[in-house]
Design a protein around this motif. Structure first.
Motif, short mmCIF file in Angstrom:
data_model
loop_
_atom_site.label_atom_id
_atom_site.label_comp_id
_atom_site.label_asym_id
_atom_site.label_seq_id
_atom_site.Cartn_x
_atom_site.Cartn_y
_atom_site.Cartn_z
N GLY A 85 0.79 -1.23 0.00
CA GLY A 85 0.00 0.00 0.00
C GLY A 85 0.82 1.28 0.00
N THR A 86 0.09 2.37 0.18
CA THR A 86 0.67 3.71 0.02
C THR A 86 1.73 4.06 1.05
OG1 THR A 86 -1.15 4.68 1.26
CG2 THR A 86 -1.37 4.63 -1.14
N ASP A 87 1.74 3.41 2.19
CA ASP A 87 2.75 3.71 3.20
C ASP A 87 4.17 3.38 2.73
OD1 ASP A 87 0.74 4.55 4.87
OD2 ASP A 87 0.73 2.73 6.10
N THR A 88 4.29 2.64 1.64
CA THR A 88 5.60 2.21 1.14
C THR A 88 6.09 3.08 -0.03
OG1 THR A 88 4.67 0.64 -0.45
CG2 THR A 88 5.09 -0.18 1.79
N ARG A 89 5.40 4.16 -0.31
CA ARG A 89 5.75 5.01 -1.46
C ARG A 89 7.21 5.45 -1.43
NH1 ARG A 89 1.94 9.81 -2.27
NH2 ARG A 89 3.37 10.05 -4.01
N LYS A 90 7.69 5.88 -0.28
CA LYS A 90 9.07 6.37 -0.16
C LYS A 90 10.07 5.26 -0.52
CE LYS A 90 12.23 8.51 3.11
NZ LYS A 90 12.43 9.00 4.49
N ASN A 91 9.84 4.07 -0.02
CA ASN A 91 10.74 2.95 -0.31
C ASN A 91 10.66 2.53 -1.77
OD1 ASN A 91 11.38 3.03 2.38
ND2 ASN A 91 10.25 1.19 2.93
N ARG A 92 9.46 2.54 -2.33
CA ARG A 92 9.31 2.19 -3.75
C ARG A 92 10.04 3.20 -4.63
NH1 ARG A 92 3.35 2.22 -4.79
NH2 ARG A 92 3.07 3.01 -2.70
N ARG A 93 9.87 4.47 -4.30
CA ARG A 93 10.55 5.51 -5.06
C ARG A 93 12.07 5.33 -4.98
NH1 ARG A 93 13.15 10.18 -4.86
NH2 ARG A 93 12.62 11.81 -6.38
N ALA A 94 12.56 5.00 -3.80
CA ALA A 94 14.01 4.81 -3.62
C ALA A 94 14.53 3.69 -4.51
CB ALA A 94 14.32 4.53 -2.15
N ILE A 95 13.77 2.62 -4.64
CA ILE A 95 14.17 1.51 -5.52
C ILE A 95 14.25 2.01 -6.96
CG2 ILE A 95 13.41 -0.68 -6.53
CD1 ILE A 95 12.24 -1.36 -3.74
N LEU A 96 13.26 2.74 -7.39
CA LEU A 96 13.25 3.24 -8.77
C LEU A 96 14.38 4.23 -9.02
CD1 LEU A 96 9.41 3.69 -9.38
CD2 LEU A 96 10.86 1.75 -10.00
N VAL A 97 14.66 5.09 -8.06
CA VAL A 97 15.76 6.04 -8.20
C VAL A 97 17.08 5.30 -8.33
CG1 VAL A 97 17.09 7.83 -6.98
CG2 VAL A 97 14.58 7.99 -7.11
N LYS A 98 17.29 4.30 -7.48
CA LYS A 98 18.53 3.51 -7.53
C LYS A 98 18.70 2.85 -8.90
CE LYS A 98 18.83 -0.67 -5.98
NZ LYS A 98 18.84 -1.92 -5.25
N GLU A 99 17.63 2.27 -9.41
CA GLU A 99 17.70 1.60 -10.71
C GLU A 99 17.94 2.60 -11.84
OE1 GLU A 99 18.15 -1.48 -10.92
OE2 GLU A 99 17.49 -2.08 -8.94
N LEU A 100 17.31 3.76 -11.75
CA LEU A 100 17.51 4.80 -12.75
C LEU A 100 18.96 5.26 -12.76
CD1 LEU A 100 16.50 6.73 -14.91
CD2 LEU A 100 15.82 8.29 -13.07
N GLU A 101 19.53 5.45 -11.59
CA GLU A 101 20.94 5.87 -11.51
C GLU A 101 21.86 4.84 -12.14
OE1 GLU A 101 21.39 6.62 -7.33
OE2 GLU A 101 20.50 8.63 -7.47
N LYS A 102 21.59 3.57 -11.89
CA LYS A 102 22.41 2.52 -12.51
C LYS A 102 22.28 2.54 -14.03
CE LYS A 102 21.04 -1.14 -10.08
NZ LYS A 102 20.93 -2.43 -9.39
N LEU A 103 21.05 2.71 -14.51
CA LEU A 103 20.82 2.75 -15.96
C LEU A 103 21.49 3.97 -16.59
CD1 LEU A 103 17.10 1.61 -16.19
CD2 LEU A 103 19.10 0.37 -17.03
#
Length: 117
Positions: free
Chosen positions: A72-90
């Protein structure tokens, strides 16, 4: 829609769809009389996972992301962090690829000009 149509629309095999569901890359698919019934939301999720796998984002990172989405929505910050990390690697990988492309083009130009024998 049934698995064959979902596979065709997402450009993955039925075997892959079953695997994605089995390992938890996609949420459990609703079933009618024991037969998977894919929704448009399911297809969008499958397309997201397929896109991420095309650029070799690790399954474990996608599993973590999927689990967080399901919480659910309480995990938005953690989900965003995963996407940011992957974007930086790409972005770093893209930078490395662009450097290699530039180097190869230069080398090819030298061959074309007869400067390399």
């Amino acid at each position: 829609m049934k698995i064959a149509e979902a596979a065709q629309k997402t450009n993955v095999t039925p075997v892959t769809l079953r695997y994605y569901e089995k390992v938890g890359l996609i949420p459990p698919i609703e079933r009618k009389d024991g037969i998977r019934n894919y929704s448009e939301a399911d297809l969008n999720w499958i397309d997201f996972i397929r896109c991420m796998r095309q650029v070799r984002i690790p399954v474990n990172d996608l599993l973590e992301y999927t689990k967080l989405v399901q919480k659910g929505t309480d995990t938005r910050k953690n989900r965003r962090a995963i996407l940011v990390k992957e974007l930086e690697k790409l972005e770093q990988e893209n930078h490395n690829i662009q450097q290699t492309i530039t180097r190869l083009k230069t080398k090819i130009t030298l061959y074309d000009q007869g400067k390399i024998k």
